[in-house]
Design an enzyme around this catalytic site. Structure first.
Site, PDB file in Angstrom:
ATOM      1  N   GLU A 110      -9.491  -3.980  -5.824  1.00 45.08           N
ATOM      2  CA  GLU A 110     -10.025  -4.363  -4.508  1.00 45.08           C
ATOM      3  C   GLU A 110     -10.822  -5.655  -4.593  1.00 45.08           C
ATOM      4  OE1 GLU A 110      -9.089  -2.968  -1.863  1.00 45.08           O
ATOM      5  OE2 GLU A 110      -8.624  -0.871  -2.269  1.00 45.08           O
ATOM      6  N   GLU A 343      -0.772   8.145   7.058  1.00 46.52           N
ATOM      7  CA  GLU A 343      -0.722   7.815   5.627  1.00 46.52           C
ATOM      8  C   GLU A 343       0.492   8.454   4.967  1.00 46.52           C
ATOM      9  OE1 GLU A 343      -2.354   5.213   5.338  1.00 46.52           O
ATOM     10  OE2 GLU A 343      -3.923   5.661   3.871  1.00 46.52           O
ATOM     11  N   GLU A 364       0.510  -3.422   6.759  1.00 53.03           N
ATOM     12  CA  GLU A 364       1.821  -3.583   6.107  1.00 53.03           C
ATOM     13  C   GLU A 364       2.999  -3.673   7.066  1.00 53.03           C
ATOM     14  OE1 GLU A 364      -0.594  -1.718   4.943  1.00 53.03           O
ATOM     15  OE2 GLU A 364      -0.883  -2.344   2.861  1.00 53.03           O
TER      16      GLU A 364
END
Ligand SMILES: *[C@@H]1O[C@H](CO)[C@@H](O)[C@H](O)[C@H]1NC(C)=O
EC number: 3.2.1.-
Length: 439
Positions: A110, A343, A364
């Site tokens: 991250e 998810e 995405e």
């Protein structure tokens, strides 16, 4: 195992998708800018310099580090929306105040994609007259800060396999008790930022370490040319052998291709070709992708997860535009069904996967839609974009946009990931009109 496909919804793809009027895309783009400014101002007022915004309670919190995460991540967006004064001010503030000399253990992955990436792209914008974002009196401070950060991340790579630890302490290096298990995405998502850092500083170690990590993973691929989900970085043994294109692995594939494009290193392309071909052969159940055992190829999880949604964009880059369109259509059918992608979505049951019901404002599928539009100029993708924007407006809270806690009820929770401003709302600097492209 037979995989039943959630294809009924895929057939409903064209439902509710009317063509866009020519002037409409420009108006939609203004809506995205408005969403950006509203949310950015909210972050700066209620959360900065904390990492992330709590958009329902109008407050903030440190999440991944203590490094003004949302601002760093969103710097290039200030440039893209053309706000030179705010970009300048932010760069100057960070140049003065950002300091990684802290006893703080952070995620390597991250920190790399959000902070290192944010600093390097802002540095490139701030130091170059031709971007229109040249910051007065800028002397490369963000690059120096990024270089310092990179050096603090290096101890993580001290492993027999070259695959890094998942976490590192910015002051003290890797703790003795740090986990030796990491996921493939965490070890394979460094090459773009570390390669850029090396090229800009002239210090080759970062590019070399990131490449060694990728090769450390790839050299342990199965006979089917698949990689698993988790690996022991000391022994090199896979501890979780599910192969897939989503959760835990996704950006391993993405970075091979994008590192090749950015750095021009053919080895990345060679690995990508083999890895991509194997994924298409063993993971694809057209138009979906499943998770299989990396050694046997047998199906373990017939699941769509929202992190898979970058794949059509990658297929576009690989030149597989028709396959990309089919995959995108299937994935978007899930979005249409719920108004967001959960998810996890079980392909056999055609329903949300237990415990995987949220949508944390991920970018995405939006990026894939953009890539397909760029490749095909098919106005259907503008209409898809409109539908996604309409959905996102349902996640609008008093002080920003909120994570959707359950895609079935659209109940919101009080958190906004930094990538919402940095990626989900990404706009490009010229009018988004069919047939018109920036030079
Ligand atoms: C730039 O951003 C700041 C903070 O959001 C805002 O006050 C200002 O109006 C913006 N300027 C332009 C030209 O959009």
């Amino acid at each position: 195992m037979k995989v039943l496909l959630f294809s009924v919804a895929a057939l409903l793809y064209l439902r509710c998708i009317g063509a866009l009027r020519p002037e409409e895309s420009a108006l939609l783009r203004e809506d995205v800018r408005e969403a950006f400014h509203f949310t950015y101002d909210s972050y700066m007022r209620h959360a900065f310099p904390l990492d992330e915004l709590r958009p329902i309670s109008c407050s903030g919190m440190d999440t991944l580090g203590e490094y003004a995460l949302t601002l760093v991540d969103a710097l290039d967006m200030l440039a893209l929306v053309g706000n030179a004064s705010e970009f300048s001010q932010s760069v100057q503030w960070l140049a003065k105040n950002l300091d990684f000399d802290k006893d703080l253990t952070v995620s390597l992955f991250e920190t790399n994609i959000r902070v290192m990436g944010g600093l390097l792209s802002a540095h490139l914008l701030a130091s170059d007259e031709s971007t229109g974002m040249r910051v007065p009196d800028y002397r490369g401070e963000l690059l120096d800060i990024a270089h310092d950060l990179g050096q603090r991340m290096l101890p993580a790579f001290n492993t027999p396999t070259g695959i890094p630890y998942g976490a590192v302490n910015l002051k003290h290096g890797v703790a003795a008790f740090e986990s030796r298990i990491t996921c493939t995405a965490a070890g394979g998502t460094l090459a773009i930022e570390f390669g850029t850092l090396s090229r800009l500083t002239g210090n080759p170690i970062f590019e070399a370490k990131a490449k060694a990590a990728l090769i450390g993973l790839w050299s342990r691929r199965s006979e089917l040319d698949l990689v698993g989900a988790h690996i022991n970085i000391i022994t090199g043994e896979w501890t979780h052998r599910d192969a897939g294109i989503g959760t835990s692995i996704d950006s391993f594939y993405e970075y091979l291709m994008k590192a090749y494009i950015l750095l021009g290193d053919d080895e990345y392309l060679d690995i990508f070709r083999e890895a991509y071909q194997a994924a298409e052969m063993h993971l694809r159940r057209d138009p979906w992708y499943v998770e299989v055992n990396m050694n046997t190829g047998s199906v373990v999880w017939p699941v769509f997860n929202s992190l898979q949604a970058f794949w059509p964009g990658l297929q576009v880059l690989a030149g597989d535009v028709e396959a990309a369109a089919r995959t995108h259509r299937a994935f978007f059918s899930v979005w249409q069904h719920y108004g967001f992608t959960p998810e996890g979505f079980h392909l056999n049951r055609g329903a949300v996967h237990d415990g995987q019901v949220s949508y944390p404002l991920r970018p995405e599928l939006i990026e894939s839609t953009y890539m397909l539009y760029k490749a095909t100029r098919d106005p259907i993708y503008l209409a898809v974009g409109r539908e996604m924007l309409t959905s996102l407006q349902r996640a609008r809270a008093p002080c920003g946009y909120a994570r959707v806690a359950d895609v079935r009820t659209h109940q919101l929770s009080d958190h906004m990931e930094s990538f919402f401003l940095a990626e989900t709302l990404k706009v490009r600097p010229t009018e988004l009109l069919p047939g018109r492209d920036p030079p």
